[in-house]
Motif scaffolding. Structure first.
Motif, mmCIF file in Angstrom:
data_model
loop_
_atom_site.group_PDB
_atom_site.id
_atom_site.type_symbol
_atom_site.label_atom_id
_atom_site.label_comp_id
_atom_site.label_asym_id
_atom_site.label_seq_id
_atom_site.Cartn_x
_atom_site.Cartn_y
_atom_site.Cartn_z
ATOM 1 N N ALA A 99 0.849 -1.197 0.000
ATOM 2 C CA ALA A 99 0.000 0.000 0.000
ATOM 3 C C ALA A 99 0.879 1.240 0.000
ATOM 4 N N HIS A 100 0.293 2.364 -0.403
ATOM 5 C CA HIS A 100 0.981 3.659 -0.384
ATOM 6 C C HIS A 100 0.168 4.607 0.491
ATOM 7 N N GLY A 101 0.825 5.196 1.473
ATOM 8 C CA GLY A 101 0.128 6.082 2.398
ATOM 9 C C GLY A 101 0.210 7.543 2.011
ATOM 10 N N ALA A 102 -0.508 8.377 2.751
ATOM 11 C CA ALA A 102 -0.515 9.822 2.498
ATOM 12 C C ALA A 102 -0.616 10.571 3.816
ATOM 13 N N LEU A 103 -0.062 11.776 3.831
ATOM 14 C CA LEU A 103 -0.078 12.637 5.019
ATOM 15 C C LEU A 103 -1.225 13.639 4.962
ATOM 16 N N ILE A 104 -1.784 13.934 6.131
ATOM 17 C CA ILE A 104 -2.788 14.993 6.243
ATOM 18 C C ILE A 104 -2.477 15.871 7.455
ATOM 19 N N LEU A 105 -3.034 17.063 7.437
ATOM 20 C CA LEU A 105 -3.138 17.886 8.637
ATOM 21 C C LEU A 105 -4.521 17.610 9.208
ATOM 22 N N TRP A 106 -4.590 17.346 10.512
ATOM 23 C CA TRP A 106 -5.871 16.990 11.138
ATOM 24 C C TRP A 106 -6.026 17.749 12.451
ATOM 25 N N THR A 107 -7.186 18.367 12.635
ATOM 26 C CA THR A 107 -7.471 19.086 13.876
ATOM 27 C C THR A 107 -8.919 18.874 14.296
ATOM 28 N N LEU A 108 -9.150 18.887 15.587
ATOM 29 C CA LEU A 108 -10.512 18.827 16.118
ATOM 30 C C LEU A 108 -10.938 20.176 16.685
ATOM 31 N N LYS A 109 -10.093 21.185 16.477
ATOM 32 C CA LYS A 109 -10.392 22.522 16.997
ATOM 33 C C LYS A 109 -10.992 23.382 15.888
#
Length: 252
Positions: A99-109
Motif C-alpha cells: 500500500a501507499h500512504g498519504a499525510l494529512i493535517l488533522w485538527t478537532l479545533k
C-alpha cells in the motif's frame, strides 16, 4: 479422587488445544491499526486462523524483531525497515509494497483555519503540533521532509509535540492535547474515530512516497510457514485491496 483426575485431564487437554490453536502473529505499523481490524476479521472468518497483531512504530517493531520477538509477519510503514531485516537475515522474503500512504493535517479545533496547507501552521492560533518521531516512525520522516521542503521546520520546531508513532499522534489530536497534527490519511476513514474534525491532505510533492512494505520473517518461515504464507498472500487479495482503498490508501 477420579473426578479430580478427570477435571485435571480436561484442563490439560483444553490448555493443549488452545496452545496448538492455528494462528499467525503480525507486527504492524501504527498507521494501519484501524484498517487492520477489518483485515483481521475477514481473514479469521475466511480461514479460521487467529491473528495476533502488535502495533507500534515501524522502528520499535524492528528493534523487537531483532531482539527475538516471535512475529511471523512484519508490515512496515516503509520499505527501509523490512529491507534492512532482510539483509540481516531476519526476514525470509524480500519486502514487497502492499500500500501507499498519504499525510494529512488533522485538527478537532474549530477555530483552526486549514487554508493554505502546511502554511496554516504559521497561525498564532496554533501553539502545539503533533508529529511522529522521525527516528522510528516513517510517517514522521515524511512529515519532517514535507516541513523542510516547505521551509517551515525551523520556524515551528518549538511547537512540536513528538509521539513515538502515528497512533500516539492520533491520540494527542483526539484528546485535544495539541491544536493540530500531521498524521496518516487513513485515520479519517475509521468508524472508531467518532469526531472527524477538519483535515486537509498535504501536497505529496513535498515528501517521498510512503511505500508500505511487508515481509515474512525468519520466525514465520521456521515455525509457522503455512499460516504466514496464507496471511501474506491474503494481503494482496482483491478483498484486502478494497479494504485498504476504503481506508484512504493507494493500492496501485
Amino acid at each position: 479422587m477420579y473426578k479430580v483426575i478427570a477435571v485435571i485431564f480436561l484442563l490439560f487437554a483444553f490448555s493443549c488445544r488452545n496452545s496448538n490453536e492455528a494462528k499467525v502473529t503480525v507486527a504492524v505499523s501504527a498507521n494501519m491499526q484501524y484498517a487492520m481490524q477489518e483485515i483481521i476479521e475477514k481473514f479469521e472468518a475466511k480461514y479460521s486462523i487467529k491473528v495476533e497483531a502488535s502495533s507500534s512504530s515501524s522502528g520499535i517493531l524492528t528493534t523487537q524483531i531483532r531482539q527475538g520477538a516471535p512475529f511471523d509477519i512484519f508490515m512496515s510503514a516503509n520499505m527501509l525497515y523490512p529491507s534492512t531485516l532482510y539483509k540481516e537475515g531476519l526476514a525470509a522474503s524480500k519486502p514487497k509494497t502492499y500500500a501507499h500512504g498519504a499525510l494529512i493535517l488533522w485538527t478537532l479545533k474549530s477555530s483552526v483555519d486549514l487554508d493554505g496547507g502546511l502554511n496554516c501552521l504559521r497561525q498564532n492560533e496554533i501553539e502545539k503540533i503533533a508529529i511522529a518521531n522521525s527516528e522510528i516512525a516513517p510517517y514522521g520522516i515524511a512529515a519532517l521532509e514535507a516541513l523542510n521542503n516547505d521551509s517551515l521546520y525551523d520556524q515551528l520546531r518549538t511547537k512540536f509535540i513528538v509521539g513515538e508513532s502515528i497512533g500516539q499522534v492520533n491520540q494527542y489530536i483526539q484528546l485535544k492535547a495539541v491544536d493540530i497534527g500531521i498524521t496518516s490519511k487513513s485515520v479519517l476513514y475509521s468508524p472508531h474515530v467518532t469526531e472527524k474534525g477538519k483535515s486537509i491532505e498535504i501536497d505529496q510533492k513535498l515528501y517521498a512516497p510512503i511505500d508500505q512494505g511487508i515481509v515474512i520473517l525468519k520466525h514465520g518461515k521456521e515455525n509457522n510457514l503455512i499460516h504466514a504464507e496464507l496471511f501474506y498472500d491474503f494481503m494482496f487479495s482483491d478483498e484486502v485491496r478494497s479494504i485498504l482503498f476504503n481506508f484512504g490508501y493507494n493500492v496501485n
